[in-house]
Design a protein around this motif. Structure first.
Motif, short mmCIF file in Angstrom:
data_model
loop_
_atom_site.label_atom_id
_atom_site.label_comp_id
_atom_site.label_asym_id
_atom_site.label_seq_id
_atom_site.Cartn_x
_atom_site.Cartn_y
_atom_site.Cartn_z
N VAL A 21 -87.16 -43.08 -13.83
CA VAL A 21 -85.71 -43.04 -13.79
C VAL A 21 -85.29 -42.68 -12.38
N TYR A 22 -84.17 -43.27 -11.95
CA TYR A 22 -83.69 -43.08 -10.59
C TYR A 22 -82.28 -42.49 -10.59
N LEU A 23 -81.95 -41.83 -9.51
CA LEU A 23 -80.58 -41.41 -9.27
C LEU A 23 -80.23 -41.79 -7.84
N GLN A 24 -79.40 -42.82 -7.70
CA GLN A 24 -78.92 -43.22 -6.38
C GLN A 24 -77.68 -42.40 -6.07
N MET A 25 -77.74 -41.67 -4.98
CA MET A 25 -76.64 -40.79 -4.60
C MET A 25 -76.06 -41.25 -3.28
N ASN A 26 -74.81 -41.66 -3.31
CA ASN A 26 -74.10 -42.11 -2.12
C ASN A 26 -72.93 -41.18 -1.81
N SER A 27 -72.42 -41.29 -0.61
CA SER A 27 -71.26 -40.48 -0.19
C SER A 27 -71.48 -39.01 -0.54
N LEU A 28 -72.62 -38.50 -0.17
CA LEU A 28 -72.96 -37.13 -0.53
C LEU A 28 -72.05 -36.12 0.15
N LYS A 29 -71.78 -35.05 -0.58
CA LYS A 29 -70.90 -33.98 -0.12
C LYS A 29 -71.68 -32.67 -0.09
N PRO A 30 -71.25 -31.71 0.72
CA PRO A 30 -71.94 -30.42 0.72
C PRO A 30 -72.02 -29.78 -0.67
N GLU A 31 -71.03 -30.00 -1.49
CA GLU A 31 -71.05 -29.42 -2.84
C GLU A 31 -72.07 -30.08 -3.77
N ASP A 32 -72.71 -31.14 -3.32
CA ASP A 32 -73.80 -31.75 -4.08
C ASP A 32 -75.13 -31.02 -3.84
N THR A 33 -75.13 -30.09 -2.92
CA THR A 33 -76.34 -29.33 -2.63
C THR A 33 -76.80 -28.56 -3.85
N ALA A 34 -78.04 -28.78 -4.26
CA ALA A 34 -78.58 -28.14 -5.46
C ALA A 34 -80.04 -28.55 -5.62
N VAL A 35 -80.70 -27.90 -6.55
CA VAL A 35 -82.00 -28.39 -7.02
C VAL A 35 -81.71 -29.36 -8.16
N TYR A 36 -82.26 -30.55 -8.05
CA TYR A 36 -82.04 -31.60 -9.05
C TYR A 36 -83.27 -31.70 -9.95
N TYR A 37 -83.01 -31.68 -11.24
CA TYR A 37 -84.07 -31.70 -12.25
C TYR A 37 -83.98 -32.96 -13.11
N CYS A 38 -85.13 -33.50 -13.41
CA CYS A 38 -85.24 -34.62 -14.33
C CYS A 38 -85.49 -34.07 -15.74
N ASN A 39 -84.86 -34.70 -16.72
CA ASN A 39 -85.03 -34.29 -18.12
C ASN A 39 -85.29 -35.51 -19.00
N ALA A 40 -86.17 -35.34 -19.95
CA ALA A 40 -86.42 -36.36 -20.97
C ALA A 40 -86.18 -35.74 -22.33
#
Length: 120
Positions: free
Chosen positions: A78-97
């Protein structure tokens, strides 16, 4: 043994793009709803986007029009394409099934997380 392995995080300037990947093993990938969550320092983990086994997607309001979730079942990814990133998008990103058996148990698995930092 179930494994979800995220990759693709890093440091990016505001307005930039990143693509996160999550490779799954040990599950029948095609029947699972796959999701991306994130957790910023001092905040609770929140759902970013998810995609069901039939390809239906949902995402949180703060990323609409900027992030796109997709899946390639033959690759168990699974993918997450992230465009137009903002400082508030800063985080640890976790994958879940996750998968719930009709009138039966529910299953949920997590990856180890990948750091995304948006800063100039």
């Amino acid at each position: 043994q179930v494994q979800l392995v995220e990759s693709g995080g890093g440091l990016v300037q505001p307005g930039g793009s990143l693509r996160l990947s999550c490779a799954a093993s040990g599950i029948i990938f095609s029947i699972y709803t796959m999701g991306w969550y994130r957790q910023a320092p001092g905040k609770e983990r929140e759902l970013v986007a998810e995609i069901t086994s039939d390809g239906t997607t949902t995402d949180t309001d703060s990323v609409k029009g900027r992030f796109t979730i997709s899946r390639v079942d033959p690759k168990n990814t699974v993918y997450l394409q992230m465009n137009s990133l903002k400082p508030e998008d800063t985080a640890v990103y976790y994958c879940n099934a996750k998968y719930r058996v009709t009138n039966g148990p529910a299953y949920s698995y997590w990856g180890q997380g990948t750091q995304v930092t948006v800063s100039s």
